[in-house]
Write an enzyme that holds these catalytic residues in place. Structure first.
Site, short mmCIF file in Angstrom:
data_model
loop_
_atom_site.label_atom_id
_atom_site.label_comp_id
_atom_site.label_asym_id
_atom_site.label_seq_id
_atom_site.Cartn_x
_atom_site.Cartn_y
_atom_site.Cartn_z
N ILE A 140 1.04 -1.18 0.02
CA ILE A 140 0.07 -0.22 -0.08
C ILE A 140 0.90 1.22 -0.12
CG2 ILE A 140 -0.36 0.21 2.46
CD1 ILE A 140 -2.96 0.72 -0.40
N SER B 8 12.30 -2.05 7.26
CA SER B 8 13.13 -3.25 7.70
C SER B 8 14.00 -4.05 6.84
CB SER B 8 12.20 -4.31 8.54
OG SER B 8 11.26 -4.56 7.53
N ARG B 9 13.43 -3.75 5.69
CA ARG B 9 14.16 -4.22 4.44
C ARG B 9 15.03 -3.34 3.83
NH1 ARG B 9 9.65 -6.36 0.98
NH2 ARG B 9 8.78 -4.53 1.80
N LYS C 151 -5.35 1.53 7.76
CA LYS C 151 -6.41 0.57 8.28
C LYS C 151 -6.10 -0.77 8.16
CE LYS C 151 -7.91 -1.69 5.69
NZ LYS C 151 -7.67 -2.79 4.82
N ASP D 108 -9.93 -7.99 6.40
CA ASP D 108 -8.97 -6.94 6.31
C ASP D 108 -9.71 -5.96 5.19
OD1 ASP D 108 -5.81 -5.69 6.25
OD2 ASP D 108 -6.66 -5.83 4.31
#
Ligand code: NAP
Length: 312
Positions: A14, A37-38, A91, A169
């Site tokens: 997203i 983190s990557r 969200k 989700d």
């Protein structure tokens, strides 16, 4: 005033599909850095492995947009608020109501702006539908929210872990429209959740609602994550005065009695960032907990069935 400096935390689907392009095109915001983190950078800007490293290295960045899965968001939002940042959250906001309540209270205590986004609410056709229902009342609502998990969450194992919501989700997007447009409160009456035998979250959910209204409107929703024919994101309403309203395309197309009334392209995330700019101008928070509350009740009340195992 110059553009506000913002950092995006969590550079996944997203962030790449929506947040980064919308910030790039924004007159209000300027991307200053990413936290990944990557180690995924954007446009050659600084990238930090952790939010703490960003806050230490670039204290001039006053805003963060948190685009991670919901399971890690409470910790990240708390950390951002404690560092004096104003915060936008993707969200679903958090995995539990108590975490969300804590974030609302913490932002208030620290006098920071906290903005909970519900992207499906940012559609003119949704606003028009809300106005129609306020005038005409509601006799029935049927929500159908069907899409392919393989297309919209490719290889994302977190969606199948506890707190990943499964098909709820995307389903919570439908709830964010439902709770926005309804002229009276709605409650979960029953739910049936089907879980793949090898996964921890549901792939198919059917829900019945009650309303406490004397005229007993018929209200139901169905979510499915194995729809490979294309997206079906529809809210079908019969109003109290007998008009047939279809809100299609996730809130982008309004059809009344078979006639197309309004159709528009994707303006959801541009609308979200405009709203964030307004909130920052007014130094106000905006956190609508209603969709998460309703979804929590689905999990509290729902009956569980095991279905076939899922594989990507
Ligand atoms: P995603 O592709 O898995 O990206 C999430 C990113 O968050 C990861 O790439 C990772 O970025 C970071 N992250 C930090 N902690 C993580 C953890 N414990 N597990 C996995 N990732 C972690 O997911 P997404 O589809 O972008 O969804 C993120 C949020 O946006 C969700 O809440 C979702 O509901 C919402 N959303 C998704 C869509 C969609 O079309 N997929 C649409 C609207 C809203 P780094 O490697 O950069 O740290």
């Amino acid at each position: 005033m110059g553009k506000r400096k913002i950092a995006v935390i969590g550079v996944g689907k997203i962030a790449i599909d929506q947040h980064l392009p919308v910030i790039d095109a924004s007159e209000d915001f300027e991307l200053a850095a990413t936290v990944s983190s990557r180690g995924i950078a954007h446009n050659g800007l600084p990238v930090f492995r952790t939010a703490a490293e960003l806050y230490a290295a670039m204290p001039e960045v006053g805003l963060v947009s948190i685009c991670t899965p919901p399971g890690v968001r409470h910790t990240l939002v708390r950390e951002a608020l404690d560092a004096g940042k104003d915060v936008m959250m993707e969200k679903p906001p958090t995995t539990t109501i108590s975490e969300l309540d804590d974030l609302i209270a913490h932002a208030k205590r620290l006098d920071r702006v906290l903005f909970q986004t519900w992207h499906s609410q940012y559609n003119a056709a949704v606003d028009r539908t809300k106005a129609l229902l306020a005038e005409q009342g509601v006799k029935s609502v049927r929500i159908d929210w069907r899409e392919s998990v393989r297309k919209w969450h490719p290889g994302q194992d977190w969606v199948w872990e506890p707190g990943g919501f499964g098909v709820c989700d995307p389903g919570i997007n439908a709830f964010s429209i439902f709770t926005k447009i309804m002229p009276f409160p709605v409650f979960v009456e029953s739910a049936n959740l089907t879980f793949p035998a090898n996964k921890m979250t549901p792939v198919d959910v059917e829900i019945g609602f009650k309303s406490g209204q004397a005229h007993k409107p018929a209200l139901s929703a169905g979510f499915n994550w194995l729809e490979e024919s294309g997206e079906i994101w529809t809210v079908h309403i019969v109003t109290g005065t007998g008009n047939d309203i279809k809100l299609e395309g996730g809130g982008r197309r309004l059809i009344v009695n078979g006639e197309l009334i309004l159709e528009h392209g994707d303006a959801e995330y541009a609308g979200i960032y405009d709203r964030f700019a307004d909130l920052l101008d007014q130094h106000e928070s905006d956190v609508d907990a209603a969709p998460l509350r309703l979804m929590s009740d689905v999990f509290l009340l729902g009956a569980r069935t095991n279905g076939p195992a899922f594989s990507w």
